[in-house]
Design a protein around this motif. Structure first.
Motif, short mmCIF file in Angstrom:
data_model
loop_
_atom_site.label_atom_id
_atom_site.label_comp_id
_atom_site.label_asym_id
_atom_site.label_seq_id
_atom_site.Cartn_x
_atom_site.Cartn_y
_atom_site.Cartn_z
N ARG A 287 0.83 -1.21 0.00
CA ARG A 287 0.00 0.00 0.00
C ARG A 287 0.86 1.25 0.00
O ARG A 287 0.56 2.24 -0.68
N ARG A 288 1.95 1.22 0.76
CA ARG A 288 2.83 2.40 0.84
C ARG A 288 3.48 2.70 -0.50
O ARG A 288 3.65 3.86 -0.88
N LEU A 289 3.84 1.65 -1.24
CA LEU A 289 4.43 1.86 -2.55
C LEU A 289 3.48 2.63 -3.46
O LEU A 289 3.91 3.49 -4.24
N ARG A 290 2.18 2.33 -3.36
CA ARG A 290 1.22 3.08 -4.17
C ARG A 290 1.07 4.51 -3.66
O ARG A 290 1.11 5.47 -4.44
N ARG A 291 0.92 4.67 -2.35
CA ARG A 291 0.73 6.02 -1.80
C ARG A 291 1.92 6.93 -2.07
O ARG A 291 1.76 8.13 -2.26
N ASP A 292 3.12 6.34 -2.09
CA ASP A 292 4.33 7.14 -2.31
C ASP A 292 4.66 7.32 -3.79
O ASP A 292 5.75 7.79 -4.13
N SER A 318 -2.50 -3.51 -4.69
CA SER A 318 -2.28 -2.62 -3.55
C SER A 318 -3.59 -2.10 -2.99
O SER A 318 -3.72 -1.86 -1.79
N TRP A 319 -4.57 -1.90 -3.85
CA TRP A 319 -5.88 -1.47 -3.37
C TRP A 319 -6.63 -2.61 -2.67
O TRP A 319 -7.31 -2.39 -1.66
N LEU A 320 -6.44 -3.80 -3.19
CA LEU A 320 -7.12 -4.95 -2.59
C LEU A 320 -6.50 -5.34 -1.26
O LEU A 320 -7.17 -5.95 -0.41
N ALA A 321 -5.21 -4.96 -1.05
CA ALA A 321 -4.54 -5.27 0.21
C ALA A 321 -4.93 -4.25 1.27
O ALA A 321 -4.20 -3.34 1.61
N GLY A 322 -6.11 -4.38 1.77
CA GLY A 322 -6.54 -3.48 2.84
C GLY A 322 -7.58 -2.49 2.39
O GLY A 322 -7.65 -1.37 2.93
N SER A 323 -8.34 -2.82 1.36
CA SER A 323 -9.45 -1.98 0.90
C SER A 323 -9.00 -0.58 0.52
O SER A 323 -9.70 0.41 0.75
N GLY A 324 -7.76 -0.48 -0.02
CA GLY A 324 -7.31 0.80 -0.54
C GLY A 324 -6.85 1.79 0.48
O GLY A 324 -6.74 2.96 0.21
N LYS A 325 -6.60 1.35 1.70
CA LYS A 325 -6.16 2.28 2.75
C LYS A 325 -4.80 2.85 2.43
O LYS A 325 -3.94 2.18 1.90
#
Length: 325
Positions: A287-292, A318-325
């Motif tokens: 998820r962090r890789l997407r957010r960054d 990355s969105w599916l890993a934690g509902s996009g958080k």
């Protein structure tokens, strides 16, 4: 005082099983290295005693001890201390051929080279036959570093290891090159920058180094830390390569090849995440890789549809890993 011809920088950290063979090979160099700068990066094993034992055989060896700061920090300490006209790095778990630098030094002097590019063997400690890193790659005449990059990118294989090169130290200092501390795969940034800047290089094909591939076993905790460090460092490397791409407007082909190399290497981080023992940490990293904006960087530099499909697949995961958080 006359300037030494060749300085070797040898970082050492907890490699007691391998250090004697490395030092034996340095003692056997012909011609001898004028200066061997060993940086003991806070070893807690028998490395200090081994270095003391070899001191009489290597009078040109100078040992600098420092608190553990990692391979990059140790190399930087060696760079700051080196005085030779030419410089090479030796990793202390590897060993060098007796004639490792003889031809390279002659060529560097005769042809005013910024870098001499060498070959090496993968050394498997008897588990399988050793073999050359670059097989069937012909030697070159004097070319620009950019041209070597172009050829290796076209061939689909570039090894970044800094210990495969001999450098004119004036070239290093003119560009103020230093390694990024605490980075895994720190050679990627260094080697790419150096080759982009070098005006005169030559690949000889000479096998100078035997690159040890030890059989390593990690605890789950050690494996987790190492995989996380590789992922984090891969992000830094990709960002640095992207900045280099942005400065290649004068060479569209090389910019495209470097971008392809960037994306192909960076996509390997997604093979590391499934290997992490801490699954929650792996999901959080994805998820962090997407957010960054790591995936955005890869998308912008993707060279073809296949790379874009792979980036898009990991972005969706990355969105599916934690509902996009």
């Amino acid at each position: 005082m006359n300037q030494p011809l060749l300085s070797l920088v040898v970082p050492v950290y907890n490699v007691a099983p391998y250090l004697p063979r490395c030092l034996e090979s340095l003692a056997a160099l012909n011609p001898p290295a004028d200066e061997i700068i060993v940086v003991d990066d806070g070893s807690t094993d028998d490395c200090p005693a081994i270095l003391a034992e070899f001191a009489p055989r290597l009078p040109q060896m100078r040992v600098i001890r420092q608190e553990n700061g990692g391979l990059s920090a140790a190399r930087n300490t060696g760079l700051d201390a080196a005085r030779g006209r030419y410089l090479a790095f030796v990793d202390s778990d590897d060993f060098v051929a007796p004639d490792a630098y003889a031809e390279a030094l002659r060529l560097a002097e005769d042809e005013n080279l910024d870098m001499v590019l060498l070959n090496a063997n993968y050394h498997f400690e008897g588990r399988q036959a050793d073999y050359a890193i670059y097989a069937d790659v012909p030697a070159t005449d004097v070319i620009a570093g950019r041209e070597w990059l172009r050829r290796r990118f076209r061939a689909g294989r570039l090894l970044h290891m800094v210990w495969m090169h001999l450098y004119r130290r004036e070239f290093i200092e003119a560009h103020q090159y230093r390694f990024v501390p605490r980075l895994i795969h720190e050679d990627v940034i260094w080697t790419t920058r150096a080759l982009l800047a070098a005006q005169r290089v030559r690949y000889t094909g000479h096998t100078a180094v035997h690159y040890r591939i030890p059989l390593r076993r990690f605890t789950p905790e050690q494996g987790q830390r190492r995989l996380q460090a590789i992922v984090d460092s891969s992000v830094v490397n990709a960002q640095a390569l992207a900045a280099m791409c942005a400065r290649l407007d004068d060479d569209p082909e090389l910019r495209r090849l470097l971008a392809d190399h960037l994306v192909d290497g960076a996509l390997s981080v997604f093979h590391k995440l499934p290997k992490m023992s801490d699954r929650a940490a792996a999901a959080a990293t994805l998820r962090r890789l997407r957010r960054d904006e790591f995936m955005g960087l890869l998308w912008r530099h993707a060279a073809n549809a296949a790379q874009r499909r792979r980036v898009a697949r990991h972005w969706l995961r990355s969105w599916l890993a934690g509902s996009g958080k």
